[in-house]
Design an enzyme around this catalytic site. Structure first.
Site, PDB file in Angstrom:
ATOM      1  N   ARG A   1      11.512   3.879   3.176  1.00 25.90           N
ATOM      2  CA  ARG A   1      11.176   2.899   4.224  1.00 25.90           C
ATOM      3  C   ARG A   1      12.430   2.086   4.477  1.00 25.90           C
ATOM      4  O   ARG A   1      13.076   1.611   3.538  1.00 25.90           O
ATOM      5  CB  ARG A   1      10.033   1.993   3.762  1.00 25.90           C
TER       6      ARG A   1
ATOM      7  N   HIS B   1       5.594   5.780  11.547  1.00 26.38           N
ATOM      8  CA  HIS B   1       5.026   5.698  10.198  1.00 26.38           C
ATOM      9  C   HIS B   1       4.044   6.885  10.059  1.00 26.38           C
ATOM     10  O   HIS B   1       2.832   6.706  10.031  1.00 26.38           O
ATOM     11  CB  HIS B   1       4.300   4.358  10.052  1.00 26.38           C
TER      12      HIS B   1
ATOM     13  N   LYS C   1      26.907  -3.727  -0.815  1.00 28.22           N
ATOM     14  CA  LYS C   1      28.369  -3.598  -0.899  1.00 28.22           C
ATOM     15  C   LYS C   1      28.945  -2.874   0.313  1.00 28.22           C
ATOM     16  O   LYS C   1      30.127  -2.591   0.368  1.00 28.22           O
ATOM     17  CB  LYS C   1      28.750  -2.806  -2.164  1.00 28.22           C
TER      18      LYS C   1
ATOM     19  N   ARG D   1       0.805  -1.221   0.000  1.00 31.13           N
ATOM     20  CA  ARG D   1       0.000   0.000   0.000  1.00 31.13           C
ATOM     21  C   ARG D   1       0.840   1.274   0.000  1.00 31.13           C
ATOM     22  O   ARG D   1       0.589   2.190  -0.784  1.00 31.13           O
ATOM     23  CB  ARG D   1      -0.910   0.063   1.240  1.00 31.13           C
ATOM     24  N   THR D   2       1.821   1.345   0.886  1.00 29.62           N
ATOM     25  CA  THR D   2       2.566   2.597   1.022  1.00 29.62           C
ATOM     26  C   THR D   2       3.309   2.889  -0.285  1.00 29.62           C
ATOM     27  O   THR D   2       3.242   4.001  -0.819  1.00 29.62           O
ATOM     28  CB  THR D   2       3.544   2.526   2.209  1.00 29.62           C
TER      29      THR D   2
HETATM   30  C1  NCD Z   1       1.986  -0.975   8.098  1.00 32.43           C
HETATM   31  C2  NCD Z   1       3.490  -0.876   8.191  1.00 32.43           C
HETATM   32  O1  NCD Z   1       4.195  -1.065   7.209  1.00 32.43           O
HETATM   33  O2  NCD Z   1       3.933  -0.572   9.284  1.00 32.43           O
HETATM   34  N1  NCD Z   1       1.548  -1.187   6.787  1.00 32.43           N
HETATM   35  C3  NCD Z   1       1.278  -0.114   5.974  1.00 32.43           C
HETATM   36  O3  NCD Z   1       2.123   0.690   5.678  1.00 32.43           O
HETATM   37  N2  NCD Z   1       0.013   0.038   5.571  1.00 32.43           N
HETATM   38  C4  NCD Z   1       1.427  -1.990   9.016  1.00 32.43           C
HETATM   39  C5  NCD Z   1       1.988  -3.376   8.999  1.00 32.43           C
HETATM   40  O4  NCD Z   1       2.868  -3.717   8.207  1.00 32.43           O
HETATM   41  O5  NCD Z   1       1.505  -4.166   9.810  1.00 32.43           O
END
Ligand code: NCD
Length: 305
Positions: free
Chosen positions: A106, A134, A85, A56-57
């Site tokens: 991320r 997040h 590396k 999703r993100t």
């Molecule tokens: C969340 C995350 O990555 O922290 N997911 C997301 O971005 N929608 C929640 C999760 O992974 O449980």
């Protein structure tokens, strides 16, 4: 304009800033409806660095950039980059800032977002730094709650079931603690209770916090925010196995409770699929707001909204 160059923590998302952001998010949602894509960032390039799994993100950031007609550059896992590396995060950011106008990252290491933001000359957005924060998810969550309840204050909110390791729970609770009169109930296995330092931080902001292993959603709660046990963050595998299917919302738990059910997703064991069709199950609608929310953040951090 936002009063910061980079977004690393939901602590930056104060009620005043949230109000401005919500107005831009509404505009972005309307522009998707009316035009599909607009030429707001057609002179910009967005770098998307995803060193931990994401559906999703990553896709909603891609969609947001596409809808604003920005160009994109990608790095999708640590193994395909020079990390393999032995390159440092600082060196990687110094390079990527010259390839792009804004960096979204991320990374599995808590605190990596601060390192990247402090290194980068271009704006930086934290798309999840390990089990820490997040913030863009918290903005989606807050936008959803506001749409459904009309307010972000005076709410009774249940958080479960891995408040220790869920960065989504950390970020949403930090955002909502900045509003008046919110009461948080953390539930789940005793070993996965929120850290004492998080509770202190939230209480210092004025939120009332309770930690309990047992909650009945029919007891007048406004919102239940649940997230899967964060399997990849368990040092003790047996602890995960022991608890994985113990905490799970059923139709009987949720139906006629008047309590909104949110989940940042992916859904694993924490919600039975029989809950999905109930009117208070809003997690897929919540996921749909990822695009206008991330459009608003990209545009505002690039000084275009
Ligand atoms: C969340 C995350 O990555 O922290 N997911 C997301 O971005 N929608 C929640 C999760 O992974 O449980």
């Amino acid at each position: 304009m936002l009063p910061f160059k980079s977004l690393t923590s939901s602590k930056q998302l104060t009620p005043k800033i949230i109000e401005q952001l919500f107005a831009v998010i509404d505009d972005m949602a309307a522009s998707i409806e009316a035009k599909g894509r607009i030429e707001l960032l057609d002179d910009k390039v967005v770098a998307l660095l995803f060193f931990e799994p994401s559906s999703r993100t990553m896709m909603s950031f891609q969609s947001a950039a596409q809808r604003l007609k920005a160009g994109m550059v990608f790095a999708q896992n640590a193994a395909s980059t020079s990390f393999e590396k032995g390159e440092s995060l600082e060196d990687l950011i110094r390079m990527v800032e010259s390839y792009s106008d804004i960096i979204v990252m991320r990374h599995a290491m808590p605190g990596s977002a601060d390192i990247a933001a402090n290194t980068s000359k271009v704006p930086f957005i934290n798309a999840g730094d390990g089990g820490n924060e997040h913030p863009t998810q918290a903005l989606i969550d807050a936008y959803t709650i506001h749409k459904k309840k009309g307010r972000l204050s005076d709410l009774d909110i249940v958080f479960g079931f891995d408040s220790l390791q869920s960065r989504s729970i950390h970020s949403l609770s930090r955002l909502l603690a900045q509003y008046q009169g919110n009461r948080f109930t953390f539930t789940g296995p005793g070993e996965l209770e929120p850290s004492a330092s998080l509770i202190k931080e939230l209480e210092d902001l004025g939120a009332q916090c309770t930690v309990t292993s047992d909650v009945n959603l029919h007891d007048g709660y406004d919102v239940a925010y649940v997230n899967r046990l964060q399997e990849e963050r368990f040092e003790n595998r047996a602890l995960f196995e022991k608890n994985r299917q113990k905490y799970r919302l059923t139709k009987a738990d949720v139906e006629n409770s008047g309590c909104l059910i949110l989940d940042p997703l992916p859904r694993i064991d924490e919600i039975c699929t029989e809950v999905d069709d109930l009117p208070n199950a809003v997690y897929f609608e919540q996921a749909s707001y990822g695009v206008p929310v991330r459009m608003a953040l990209l545009a505002m951090l690039l000084g275009k909204a």
